[in-house]
Design an enzyme around this catalytic site. Structure first.
Site, PDB file in Angstrom:
ATOM      1  N   ASP A 224     -13.643  11.790  52.164  1.00 20.75           N
ATOM      2  CA  ASP A 224     -13.168  13.087  52.102  1.00 20.75           C
ATOM      3  C   ASP A 224     -11.619  12.939  52.824  1.00 20.75           C
ATOM      4  O   ASP A 224     -11.252  13.897  53.815  1.00 20.75           O
ATOM      5  CB  ASP A 224     -13.908  13.957  53.089  1.00 20.75           C
ATOM      6  CG  ASP A 224     -13.535  15.571  53.129  1.00 20.75           C
ATOM      7  OD1 ASP A 224     -12.678  15.814  52.282  1.00 20.75           O
ATOM      8  OD2 ASP A 224     -14.080  16.069  53.674  1.00 20.75           O
TER       9      ASP A 224
ATOM     10  N   ASP B  85     -13.225  22.364  45.525  1.00 19.71           N
ATOM     11  CA  ASP B  85     -13.583  21.850  46.883  1.00 19.71           C
ATOM     12  C   ASP B  85     -12.539  22.611  48.077  1.00 19.71           C
ATOM     13  O   ASP B  85     -11.520  22.801  47.794  1.00 19.71           O
ATOM     14  CB  ASP B  85     -12.968  20.610  46.963  1.00 19.71           C
ATOM     15  CG  ASP B  85     -13.526  19.923  48.289  1.00 19.71           C
ATOM     16  OD1 ASP B  85     -14.623  19.682  48.575  1.00 19.71           O
ATOM     17  OD2 ASP B  85     -12.492  19.305  48.954  1.00 19.71           O
TER      18      ASP B  85
ATOM     19  N   LEU C 131      -5.094  14.291  47.593  1.00 19.84           N
ATOM     20  CA  LEU C 131      -3.552  13.207  47.671  1.00 19.84           C
ATOM     21  C   LEU C 131      -2.822  14.262  47.704  1.00 19.84           C
ATOM     22  O   LEU C 131      -1.565  13.734  47.763  1.00 19.84           O
ATOM     23  CB  LEU C 131      -3.884  12.465  46.257  1.00 19.84           C
ATOM     24  CG  LEU C 131      -4.695  11.621  45.932  1.00 19.84           C
ATOM     25  CD1 LEU C 131      -4.621  11.037  44.374  1.00 19.84           C
ATOM     26  CD2 LEU C 131      -4.476  10.344  46.734  1.00 19.84           C
ATOM     27  N   ARG C 132      -2.936  15.547  47.607  1.00 18.24           N
ATOM     28  CA  ARG C 132      -1.955  16.618  47.995  1.00 18.24           C
ATOM     29  C   ARG C 132      -0.791  16.846  47.066  1.00 18.24           C
ATOM     30  O   ARG C 132      -0.319  17.838  46.985  1.00 18.24           O
ATOM     31  CB  ARG C 132      -1.395  16.300  49.473  1.00 18.24           C
ATOM     32  CG  ARG C 132      -2.362  16.108  50.696  1.00 18.24           C
ATOM     33  CD  ARG C 132      -3.182  17.606  50.892  1.00 18.24           C
ATOM     34  NE  ARG C 132      -3.933  17.250  52.154  1.00 18.24           N
ATOM     35  CZ  ARG C 132      -5.175  18.200  52.120  1.00 18.24           C
ATOM     36  NH1 ARG C 132      -5.503  18.659  51.295  1.00 18.24           N
ATOM     37  NH2 ARG C 132      -5.675  17.771  53.431  1.00 18.24           N
TER      38      ARG C 132
ATOM     39  N   GLY D  39      -9.761  18.503  58.752  1.00 15.31           N
ATOM     40  CA  GLY D  39      -9.440  17.416  58.243  1.00 15.31           C
ATOM     41  C   GLY D  39      -9.071  16.051  58.765  1.00 15.31           C
ATOM     42  O   GLY D  39      -8.171  16.466  59.587  1.00 15.31           O
TER      43      GLY D  39
ATOM     44  N   HIS E 271      -2.732  15.650  56.682  1.00 15.73           N
ATOM     45  CA  HIS E 271      -2.367  16.856  57.334  1.00 15.73           C
ATOM     46  C   HIS E 271      -1.214  16.295  58.252  1.00 15.73           C
ATOM     47  O   HIS E 271      -1.235  15.210  59.005  1.00 15.73           O
ATOM     48  CB  HIS E 271      -3.234  17.690  58.257  1.00 15.73           C
ATOM     49  CG  HIS E 271      -4.112  18.338  57.506  1.00 15.73           C
ATOM     50  ND1 HIS E 271      -3.808  19.504  56.437  1.00 15.73           N
ATOM     51  CD2 HIS E 271      -5.589  18.558  57.617  1.00 15.73           C
ATOM     52  CE1 HIS E 271      -4.950  19.862  56.106  1.00 15.73           C
ATOM     53  NE2 HIS E 271      -5.942  19.541  56.626  1.00 15.73           N
TER      54      HIS E 271
ATOM     55  N   ASN F  43      -7.219  20.843  44.844  1.00 16.95           N
ATOM     56  CA  ASN F  43      -6.666  21.922  45.641  1.00 16.95           C
ATOM     57  C   ASN F  43      -5.232  21.432  46.292  1.00 16.95           C
ATOM     58  O   ASN F  43      -4.742  21.291  47.131  1.00 16.95           O
ATOM     59  CB  ASN F  43      -7.381  22.240  46.941  1.00 16.95           C
ATOM     60  CG  ASN F  43      -7.771  20.925  47.906  1.00 16.95           C
ATOM     61  OD1 ASN F  43      -7.679  19.939  47.400  1.00 16.95           O
ATOM     62  ND2 ASN F  43      -7.848  21.302  49.307  1.00 16.95           N
TER      63      ASN F  43
END
Length: 423
Positions: free
Chosen positions: A306, A153, A64-65, A325, A310, A95
């Site tokens: 996954d 991850d 989800l960033r 990704g 980006h 991450n």
């Protein structure tokens, strides 16, 4: 408020199957009855004819960033995309920036998800502080704050002794350890699968062994410690066979794959198109077939997207420099329904892999039964559409599936009795 989902074909593997009326009152399932027997004359009616009602789909591998990379995705946009894709909940990877390695960030993510008001979120915390692979993170505190798993991850834990200690510690907390299986020395800065097509395109390759040797290592550590290992995004025949044999021995291992690994192969990589760049990479056609076989014989427990957003800045580069990704929340169900339409999986088996098995991995009860939260997905298995990234709710557009014709999608998504998506 009452909502009656009427005449739907309910598929809840291991619980109920067949045509049913499902009555929802406020946030919970109030009644599951034979058609016409729910007894709710004043309820809002949703016509479920020719549709399939399932426990809310759950994607346990999503990026989800937020916090830190909101230009790629936010919790709100990611969870809206999840709702459109039919997912009532997701498990988000740690991450972020800063890394979700403490209870404050775990709570922040959960609070932001609640504010967004779409799908639910179950965070995975980091195994190690900063995901740097040196010392264990605040795992106990993160679990108390709502974390359902731990993982570094994207940054494999290369220290086997530390992995052992993490498994021992998490075993006492009944937390699964999610594993990104990659030997970085073997991957050696590769950008696509090592083989004929990497040679053809002149792109540095990543051999199958970069994944499978770490799978074998962590199976051994699971058997040593009794800890629960869940392997993320499995892509190679060798890994699948190792997991198959480990399960026969009774090892506490589960695994997932993603739709791109049973839909595409390295031969599909086109003209240095970085939308086809992911980690692990698209493998050979033989590996793709092995993934399908692993899904059919239940070696592969579940399907996860996954989802890895980006920006164009990170993808519009030379292939070997572009970010790994692709996004997947809004395409995962439609692509996975292809396994049903092609005869590889039954609809029941697909729902097992996209709803029930993911819930078991993180210890969640999502049965369709009175008293449970009304988290439900209504699927139209025959709705035909063309995947159009420009219509996505996600902030990012990095998908190799733009323009692809698919059949089947989420017609409605309900979270805690609220319809958060409907066609």
């Amino acid at each position: 408020m009452q909502i009656l989902i009427k005449d739907a074909q309910v598929i809840d593997p291991g619980n109920i199957m067949g045509p049913k009326d499902v009555l929802v009152e406020d946030t919970i399932i109030a009644k599951v009855a034979e058609p016409g027997q729910a007894g709710a004359s004043d309820a809002r009616v949703i016509d479920g004819r020719n549709k399939i009602l399932t426990p809310g789909l759950l994607d346990i591998h999503v990026h989800l960033r937020e916090p830190g990379h909101e230009y790629k995705e936010t919790i709100e946009t990611g969870l809206k995309a999840a709702a459109i894709g039919g997912f009532t909940a997701v498990c988000c990877m740690p991450n972020t920036k800063p890394v979700n390695d403490n209870s404050q960030i775990t709570r922040f993510i959960i609070d932001r998800a609640r504010e967004a008001g779409y799908s639910k979120v179950f965070p995975a915390g980091a195994i190690t502080s900063g995901s740097e692979g040196t010392t264990l993170a605040e795992i106990y505190d993160m679990k108390n704050a709502g974390a359902v798993a731990v993982t570094d991850d994207g940054r494999p834990l290369e220290n086997a002794e530390l992995m052992r200690r993490a498994l021992e510690y998490c075993n006492g907390l009944d937390l699964p350890v999610f594993v990104h299986a990659e030997d970085l020395s073997l991957a050696n800065h590769g950008a696509m699968n090592e083989g004929r097509w990497s040679t053809f395109w002149g792109i540095p390759g990543i051999p199958n062994a970069a994944e499978s040797v770490m799978v074998v290592r962590d199976i051994a550590l699971s058997e040593l410690t009794g800890g629960r290992v869940h392997f993320c995004h499995i892509s190679t025949a060798e890994s699948i066979e190792a997991i198959r044999q480990a399960k026969k021995r009774g090892a506490r291992v589960t695994c997932e794959t993603a739709p791109h690994y049973f839909t595409l192969a390295d031969e599909d990589v086109r003209e240095y198109d970085t939308h086809f760049k992911m980690n692990p990479p698209l493998r050979s056609e033989a590996d793709r077939q092995a993934v399908i076989e692993g899904l059919c014989d239940n070696t592969i427990d579940l399907i996860a997207s996954d989802h890895a957003p980006h920006s164009e800045v990170e993808k519009d580069l030379e292939f070997d420099r572009a970010a790994f990704g692709i996004i997947g929340l809004e395409t995962s169900l439609s692509l996975s329904l292809g396994l049903v339409h092609s005869g590889f999986l039954s609809m029941e088996a697909l729902i097992e892999k996209m709803a029930k098995a993911p819930a078991r991995v993180i210890g969640m009860d999502n049965d369709i039964r009175p008293g449970n939260p009304a988290d439900l997905t209504l699927i139209d298995p025959d709705h035909e559409l063309t995947i159009d990234p420009d219509t996505f709710a996600s902030k990012s557009r990095n998908t190799p599936f733009g323009g692809r014709q698919v059949r089947g999608c989420a017609w409605m998504t309900m979270v805690d009795g609220r319809v958060v998506h409907q066609i």
